[in-house]
Design a protein around this motif. Structure first.
Motif, PDB file in Angstrom:
ATOM      1  N   GLY A   2      43.014  49.729  44.490  1.00  0.00           N
ATOM      2  CA  GLY A   2      44.393  49.698  44.327  1.00  0.00           C
ATOM      3  C   GLY A   2      44.925  51.226  44.949  1.00  0.00           C
ATOM      4  O   GLY A   2      44.662  51.746  45.380  1.00  0.00           O
ATOM      5  N   ASP A   3      46.282  50.910  45.129  1.00  0.00           N
ATOM      6  CA  ASP A   3      47.137  52.240  44.869  1.00  0.00           C
ATOM      7  C   ASP A   3      46.929  52.819  44.619  1.00  0.00           C
ATOM      8  O   ASP A   3      47.463  54.065  44.327  1.00  0.00           O
ATOM      9  CB  ASP A   3      48.703  51.810  45.158  1.00  0.00           C
ATOM     10  N   LEU A   4      46.833  52.528  42.713  1.00  0.00           N
ATOM     11  CA  LEU A   4      46.636  53.524  41.713  1.00  0.00           C
ATOM     12  C   LEU A   4      45.747  54.881  42.129  1.00  0.00           C
ATOM     13  O   LEU A   4      45.440  55.695  41.547  1.00  0.00           O
ATOM     14  CB  LEU A   4      46.619  52.739  40.551  1.00  0.00           C
ATOM     15  N   TYR A  29      31.920  53.715  43.110  1.00  0.00           N
ATOM     16  CA  TYR A  29      32.360  51.782  43.557  1.00  0.00           C
ATOM     17  C   TYR A  29      33.447  51.263  43.785  1.00  0.00           C
ATOM     18  O   TYR A  29      34.368  51.300  42.652  1.00  0.00           O
ATOM     19  CB  TYR A  29      31.215  50.628  42.751  1.00  0.00           C
ATOM     20  N   SER A  30      34.014  51.280  45.015  1.00  0.00           N
ATOM     21  CA  SER A  30      35.895  51.219  45.147  1.00  0.00           C
ATOM     22  C   SER A  30      35.426  49.510  45.562  1.00  0.00           C
ATOM     23  O   SER A  30      34.397  49.478  46.341  1.00  0.00           O
ATOM     24  CB  SER A  30      36.175  52.389  46.262  1.00  0.00           C
ATOM     25  N   ILE A  31      35.485  48.936  44.574  1.00  0.00           N
ATOM     26  CA  ILE A  31      36.265  47.403  44.650  1.00  0.00           C
ATOM     27  C   ILE A  31      37.301  46.505  45.835  1.00  0.00           C
ATOM     28  O   ILE A  31      37.620  47.081  45.588  1.00  0.00           O
ATOM     29  CB  ILE A  31      35.444  46.661  43.164  1.00  0.00           C
ATOM     30  N   SER A  32      37.198  46.451  46.739  1.00  0.00           N
ATOM     31  CA  SER A  32      38.085  45.732  48.209  1.00  0.00           C
ATOM     32  C   SER A  32      37.789  44.034  47.781  1.00  0.00           C
ATOM     33  O   SER A  32      36.625  43.619  47.812  1.00  0.00           O
ATOM     34  CB  SER A  32      37.570  46.025  48.904  1.00  0.00           C
ATOM     35  N   ARG A  33      38.779  43.365  47.991  1.00  0.00           N
ATOM     36  CA  ARG A  33      38.899  41.789  48.209  1.00  0.00           C
ATOM     37  C   ARG A  33      39.111  41.345  49.199  1.00  0.00           C
ATOM     38  O   ARG A  33      38.155  39.997  49.899  1.00  0.00           O
ATOM     39  CB  ARG A  33      40.650  41.300  47.248  1.00  0.00           C
ATOM     40  N   SER A  34      39.110  42.211  50.200  1.00  0.00           N
ATOM     41  CA  SER A  34      39.129  41.996  51.528  1.00  0.00           C
ATOM     42  C   SER A  34      38.559  43.182  52.649  1.00  0.00           C
ATOM     43  O   SER A  34      38.070  44.090  51.898  1.00  0.00           O
ATOM     44  CB  SER A  34      40.527  41.799  52.783  1.00  0.00           C
ATOM     45  N   GLU A  44      43.076  57.628  53.435  1.00  0.00           N
ATOM     46  CA  GLU A  44      44.868  57.212  52.867  1.00  0.00           C
ATOM     47  C   GLU A  44      43.680  58.501  51.649  1.00  0.00           C
ATOM     48  O   GLU A  44      45.457  58.690  51.219  1.00  0.00           O
ATOM     49  CB  GLU A  44      45.191  55.679  52.398  1.00  0.00           C
ATOM     50  N   ILE A  45      43.523  57.905  51.208  1.00  0.00           N
ATOM     51  CA  ILE A  45      42.766  59.223  49.842  1.00  0.00           C
ATOM     52  C   ILE A  45      43.573  60.251  50.533  1.00  0.00           C
ATOM     53  O   ILE A  45      43.882  61.153  49.436  1.00  0.00           O
ATOM     54  CB  ILE A  45      41.476  59.100  49.859  1.00  0.00           C
TER      55      ILE A  45
END
Length: 165
Positions: A2-4, A29-34, A44-45
């Motif tokens: 997410g944004d944070l 590991y960055s978790i995404s819902r979609s 973006e990062i």
């Protein structure tokens, strides 16, 4: 993811990496819902990294893994478990940068998949719940998956300093 995490958490970890303060082999590991396009996510990062060495950014991004987990349950955590078990000597630190209402289902999924191990840590951003009762309920579930010595509660707005240290 997410944004944070894009604005604060991952950039703080990058700067620790760029300064040579991460002296261990690691993956984030960055978790995404979609479904998440990796190139778009990294772009973006990068906007929040400031003026930095592009080679260091490229090297750091090799440590970043994006996993799609649409729902917090043991079945959906199987992919993360495969990744984590591929490196059994690494310590897992779970950073919950999510609404506190999701803490319970995440802890339950981590416990059911065996990912909340003796050496695991969990970082929780406060507030926990919306009332004393809901906070106690969330805490009980967290304690069912982790021991108190494994739990680090931080204020959402003060979390950046904790990550940097």
């Amino acid at each position: 993811n997410g944004d944070l995490s894009k604005r604060k958490i991952i950039p703080a970890l990058f700067h620790r990496y760029a300064d040579g303060q991460l002296k261990v082999d690691f993956e984030i590991y960055s978790i995404s819902r979609s479904p998440q396009d990796r190139a778009e996510f990294l772009a973006e990062i990068q906007k929040f990294l400031g003026k930095v060495d592009s080679k260091k950014v490229e090297a750091f991004f090799k440590h970043l893994v994006i996993l799609e987990i649409p729902k917090n349950n043991a079945e959906n955590y199987a992919e993360m478990k495969k990744h984590l078990e591929a490196n059994p000597n690494r310590q897992a630190i779970f950073y919950f940068s999510v609404p506190s209402g999701a803490f319970s289902e995440i802890c339950t999924a981590l416990k059911e998949t065996g990912l909340s191990k003796n050496d695991s840590k969990v970082v929780l951003e406060k507030p926990l719940g919306h009332s004393l009762k809901s906070s106690e309920e969330i805490n009980d579930i967290i304690m069912s998956a982790f021991e108190e010595r494994q739990v680090f509660r931080i204020d959402h707005y003060l979390g950046k300093e904790t990550v940097q240290n």
